[in-house]
Motif scaffolding. Structure first.
Motif, PDB file in Angstrom:
ATOM      1  N   ALA A   1      -0.842  -8.635   5.308  1.00  0.00           N
ATOM      2  CA  ALA A   1      -1.270  -8.717   6.699  1.00  0.00           C
ATOM      3  C   ALA A   1      -2.586  -7.975   6.949  1.00  0.00           C
ATOM      4  N   LYS A   2      -3.013  -7.144   5.983  1.00  0.00           N
ATOM      5  CA  LYS A   2      -4.243  -6.376   6.180  1.00  0.00           C
ATOM      6  C   LYS A   2      -5.445  -7.273   6.030  1.00  0.00           C
ATOM      7  N   PRO A   3      -6.549  -6.929   6.689  1.00  0.00           N
ATOM      8  CA  PRO A   3      -7.780  -7.748   6.578  1.00  0.00           C
ATOM      9  C   PRO A   3      -8.269  -7.798   5.148  1.00  0.00           C
ATOM     10  N   MET A   4      -8.933  -8.888   4.824  1.00  0.00           N
ATOM     11  CA  MET A   4      -9.458  -9.045   3.461  1.00  0.00           C
ATOM     12  C   MET A   4     -10.556  -8.032   3.222  1.00  0.00           C
ATOM     13  N   GLU A   5     -10.546  -7.503   2.021  1.00  0.00           N
ATOM     14  CA  GLU A   5     -11.604  -6.582   1.599  1.00  0.00           C
ATOM     15  C   GLU A   5     -12.863  -7.397   1.328  1.00  0.00           C
TER      16      GLU A   5
ATOM     17  N   PRO B   1      -5.438  -8.215  -3.057  1.00  0.00           N
ATOM     18  CA  PRO B   1      -4.616  -7.022  -3.308  1.00  0.00           C
ATOM     19  C   PRO B   1      -5.282  -5.774  -2.754  1.00  0.00           C
ATOM     20  N   GLU B   2      -4.477  -4.759  -2.500  1.00  0.00           N
ATOM     21  CA  GLU B   2      -5.007  -3.505  -1.982  1.00  0.00           C
ATOM     22  C   GLU B   2      -5.855  -2.787  -3.019  1.00  0.00           C
ATOM     23  N   SER B   3      -5.471  -2.887  -4.285  1.00  0.00           N
ATOM     24  CA  SER B   3      -6.207  -2.218  -5.345  1.00  0.00           C
ATOM     25  C   SER B   3      -5.890  -2.890  -6.668  1.00  0.00           C
ATOM     26  N   ILE B   4      -6.708  -2.600  -7.675  1.00  0.00           N
ATOM     27  CA  ILE B   4      -6.492  -3.168  -9.003  1.00  0.00           C
ATOM     28  C   ILE B   4      -5.178  -2.675  -9.585  1.00  0.00           C
ATOM     29  N   SER B   5      -4.907  -1.384  -9.441  1.00  0.00           N
ATOM     30  CA  SER B   5      -3.698  -0.815 -10.043  1.00  0.00           C
ATOM     31  C   SER B   5      -2.442  -1.396  -9.416  1.00  0.00           C
ATOM     32  N   ARG B   6      -2.449  -1.568  -8.079  1.00  0.00           N
ATOM     33  CA  ARG B   6      -1.270  -2.148  -7.413  1.00  0.00           C
ATOM     34  C   ARG B   6      -1.046  -3.575  -7.884  1.00  0.00           C
ATOM     35  N   ALA B   7      -2.125  -4.348  -8.015  1.00  0.00           N
ATOM     36  CA  ALA B   7      -1.999  -5.738  -8.445  1.00  0.00           C
ATOM     37  C   ALA B   7      -1.517  -5.829  -9.886  1.00  0.00           C
ATOM     38  N   VAL B   8      -2.011  -4.933 -10.749  1.00  0.00           N
ATOM     39  CA  VAL B   8      -1.582  -4.945 -12.144  1.00  0.00           C
ATOM     40  C   VAL B   8      -0.091  -4.666 -12.243  1.00  0.00           C
TER      41      VAL B   8
ATOM     42  N   LYS C   1     -11.017   1.447  -6.686  1.00  0.00           N
ATOM     43  CA  LYS C   1     -10.947   2.396  -5.585  1.00  0.00           C
ATOM     44  C   LYS C   1     -10.683   3.823  -6.047  1.00  0.00           C
ATOM     45  N   GLY C   2     -10.664   4.017  -7.354  1.00  0.00           N
ATOM     46  CA  GLY C   2     -10.438   5.362  -7.857  1.00  0.00           C
ATOM     47  C   GLY C   2     -10.107   5.336  -9.322  1.00  0.00           C
ATOM     48  N   PRO C   3      -9.875   6.518  -9.896  1.00  0.00           N
ATOM     49  CA  PRO C   3      -9.569   6.602 -11.334  1.00  0.00           C
ATOM     50  C   PRO C   3      -8.348   5.795 -11.747  1.00  0.00           C
ATOM     51  N   GLN C   4      -7.413   5.592 -10.816  1.00  0.00           N
ATOM     52  CA  GLN C   4      -6.209   4.843 -11.162  1.00  0.00           C
ATOM     53  C   GLN C   4      -6.503   3.367 -11.424  1.00  0.00           C
ATOM     54  N   ASP C   5      -7.680   2.891 -11.003  1.00  0.00           N
ATOM     55  CA  ASP C   5      -8.044   1.480 -11.195  1.00  0.00           C
ATOM     56  C   ASP C   5      -8.875   1.243 -12.453  1.00  0.00           C
ATOM     57  N   THR C   6      -9.245   2.292 -13.163  1.00  0.00           N
ATOM     58  CA  THR C   6     -10.119   2.146 -14.326  1.00  0.00           C
ATOM     59  C   THR C   6      -9.529   2.813 -15.549  1.00  0.00           C
ATOM     60  N   VAL C   7     -10.058   2.428 -16.712  1.00  0.00           N
ATOM     61  CA  VAL C   7      -9.739   3.080 -17.985  1.00  0.00           C
ATOM     62  C   VAL C   7     -11.055   3.261 -18.735  1.00  0.00           C
ATOM     63  N   PRO C   8     -11.139   4.212 -19.670  1.00  0.00           N
ATOM     64  CA  PRO C   8     -12.365   4.355 -20.471  1.00  0.00           C
ATOM     65  C   PRO C   8     -12.582   3.114 -21.338  1.00  0.00           C
ATOM     66  N   PHE C   9     -13.833   2.768 -21.530  1.00  0.00           N
ATOM     67  CA  PHE C   9     -14.151   1.591 -22.347  1.00  0.00           C
ATOM     68  C   PHE C   9     -13.567   1.729 -23.749  1.00  0.00           C
TER      69      PHE C   9
END
Length: 423
Positions: A417-421, A397-404, A230-238
Motif C-alpha cells: 500500500a506504500k507509494p512506489m519508490e 519492495p521496501e528494500s533488497i533484503s526484505r525482497a530477498v 538502503k543500508g548495509p543489510q542490502d549489500t555484500v562485499p564484492f
C-alpha cells in the motif's frame, strides 16, 4: 612512517612496500574487494566480467597473430593459411581469436539485454550506459575491420559493400569512401588502413572500459529489483561473494568457448572466406558476420540507400537517448507488466531481424525485415514513452533484503500500500 608514504594495511612486506609508494593494492581492495554490491545479483550480472575477460583474450591472441600476418593484398590470404599450417599452435591462436569475436558479441548482447530489461540505463546511470554504447560501436568497427584482414571472398566484398554505404551521405560521402579506401577501390591501402585500425581500436576500447567501470563504481550497480540499497543489510562485499559467482560463470563460458574452438571452429563463419579475394567474381549472396545481421537487415529493409544507412546507424544511435525516452519511475521490467512483455517481444523481434539479415534481399524476407524494423524503432520512440505515462507498475519492495528474504517479488499487504519508490 616517512612523510608522503601511504598507510598500507597489507601484511606482505613486498606488497606493503609497493602499496606505500603507489597504493594500487589498496585501490584494488577498495574497488574489487570490499566494494559494496547489492545482495540480489543474478547470473545476468556475470556478463560484464566475462566481456572484460574476452577483451583480454582478443588482445593477447591478436598480438600474436599480428606477428605472422602480412598486410598486403598479394600476401594476406597466404599468411593466414601459413598461420594455420606452419606456425606452432597458430591454428589454435587463430581459432581462439576468430571465435572469440563471436563469443565477445554473444556476451555483450546479453549484457546489453540485461541493461534494457532491468533498466540499468536510468538515472543516475545514464553516462554509464552511454559509455557502454560507445564500447559497442568500437567493437563493431574493430570486428568489421578484422573480418577484412583474411582477404577472402566475403572479406573483400563485405568491405566493398559496407564502405560504399558512406557514399550515400550528401556532399562528403564520396570523400569519406576515398579516405577509407586510400584510393579508388578496395585495395592494398584499404587493407593497410584496416589492419592498423584493427590493431589500435582494442586499446581504445580498454580506455573506454576503464571509464565505464569508473562510472559504475561511482553510481553503484543496478540490481534485478531496480531499487537502491538502503543500508548495509542490502549489500555484500564484492569479494568473495561475487568473485565466486563470476568464477562459476567463467567456467561455463570457457566450456562453450572450448566447444566452439575444438569441435566447430568454422560454424559461425562463412565458407566463401576460405576462397582468395577476387574482385572479378561477386559472391551470389554477400552476408556479414552473424553479429551484424540485425543491422544489415534494417539497412536492406529501406529501399532508399541514404534512408537505409540512416536507419542502420540510427538503430544504434537511438540507444544513446534511451534514458530520456523511457521516463517511467520504475527501473526493472519485473514490476512493469505491460512493458515486460513488449520488451520480450522486442527481443524476439531482434532475433528475427538477425535471421532476416542472413536471407536474400527478396520477397517475403524483405517484408519481414520491414515489419521488424518498424517494431524495433516503434518500441523506443513510441511504446516506451507512451507506457511511461499510462502504465501502472506493480508496487516495489521496501528494500533488497526484505525482497530477498520473501523470494524476490513485490511485497504484499501493508507494504504494497506504500507509494512506489522513485528509481
Amino acid at each position: 612512517m616517512a612523510s608522503g608514504l601511504h598507510e598500507s594495511s597489507f601484511a606482505n612486506p613486498v606488497v606493503r612496500w609497493i602499496d606505500q609508494r603507489m597504493p594500487i593494492f589498496t585501490m584494488i581492495q577498495k574497488e574489487y574487494g570490499t566494494f559494496p554490491t547489492p545482495r540480489n545479483f543474478n547470473y545476468f550480472w556475470n556478463f560484464g566480467a566475462l566481456a572484460m575477460i574476452n577483451l583480454v583474450i582478443m588482445i593477447a591472441t591478436g598480438v600474436f597473430l599480428a606477428m605472422n600476418y602480412a598486410a598486403h593484398t598479394s600476401l594476406a590470404f597466404e599468411s593466414v593459411e601459413r598461420i594455420m599450417r606452419d606456425v606452432n599452435y597458430g591454428w589454435l591462436i587463430r581459432y581462439v581469436h576468430m571465435n572469440g569475436a563471436s563469443m565477445f558479441f554473444i556476451v555483450v548482447y546479453i549484457h546489453i539485454w540485461r541493461g534494457l530489461y532491468y533498466g540499468s540505463y536510468k538515472a543516475p546511470r545514464e553516462l554509464l550506459w552511454m559509455l557502454g554504447v560507445v564500447i559497442f560501436i568500437l567493437m563493431m568497427a574493430t570486428a568489421f575491420m578484422g573480418y577484412v584482414l583474411p582477404w577472402g571472398q566475403m572479406s573483400f566484398w563485405g568491405a566493398t559493400v559496407i564502405t560504399n554505404l558512406f557514399s550515400a551521405i550528401p556532399l562528403v560521402g564520396d570523400s569519406i569512401v576515398t579516405l577509407l579506401w586510400g584510393g579508388f577501390s578496395v585495395d592494398n591501402p584499404t587493407l593497410n588502413r584496416f589492419f592498423s585500425l584493427h590493431y589500435l581500436l582494442p586499446f581504445v576500447i580498454v580506455g573506454v572500459v576503464f571509464l565505464h567501470v569508473a562510472a559504475l563504481h561511482i553510481t553503484g550497480s543496478n540490481n534485478p529489483l531496480g531499487i537502491d540499497p538502503k543500508g548495509p543489510q542490502d549489500t555484500v562485499p564484492f569479494h568473495p561473494y561475487y568473485t565466486a559467482k563470476d568464477s562459476v560463470g567463467m567456467i561455463v563460458y570457457f566450456i562453450v568457448f572450448a566447444f566452439l574452438v575444438f569441435f566447430v571452429p568454422n560454424y559461425l563463419g562463412h565458407p566463401d572466406n576460405y576462397i582468395p579475394a577476387n574482385p572479378l567474381s561477386t559472391p551470389a549472396h554477400i552476408v556479414p558476420e552473424w553479429y551484424f545481421l540485425p543491422f544489415y537487415a534494417i539497412l536492406r529493409a529501406v529501399p532508399n540507400k541514404l534512408g537505409g544507412v540512416l536507419m542502420m546507424f540510427g538503430a544504434i544511435a537511438i540507444l544513446f537517448v534511451l534514458p530520456w525516452l523511457d521516463r517511467s519511475p520504475v527501473r526493472s521490467m519485473r514490476f512493469r507488466p505491460i512493458a515486460k512483455w513488449l520488451m520480450l517481444l522486442w527481443s524476439a523481434n531482434f532475433l528475427v531481424l538477425m535471421w532476416a539479415g542472413g536471407r536474400p534481399a527478396e520477397g517475403t524476407y524483405v517484408l519481414i525485415a520491414r515489419l521488424c524494423t518498424a517494431y524495433y524503432f516503434a518500441y523506443f520512440l513510441v511504446i516506451l514513452p507512451l507506457l511511461s505515462k499510462v502504465e501502472r507498475p506493480l508496487p516495489l519492495p521496501e528494500s533488497i533484503s526484505r525482497a530477498v528474504l520473501r523470494g524476490g517479488g513485490p511485497l504484499r499487504g501493508a507494504a504494497a500500500a506504500k507509494p512506489m519508490e522513485k528509481a
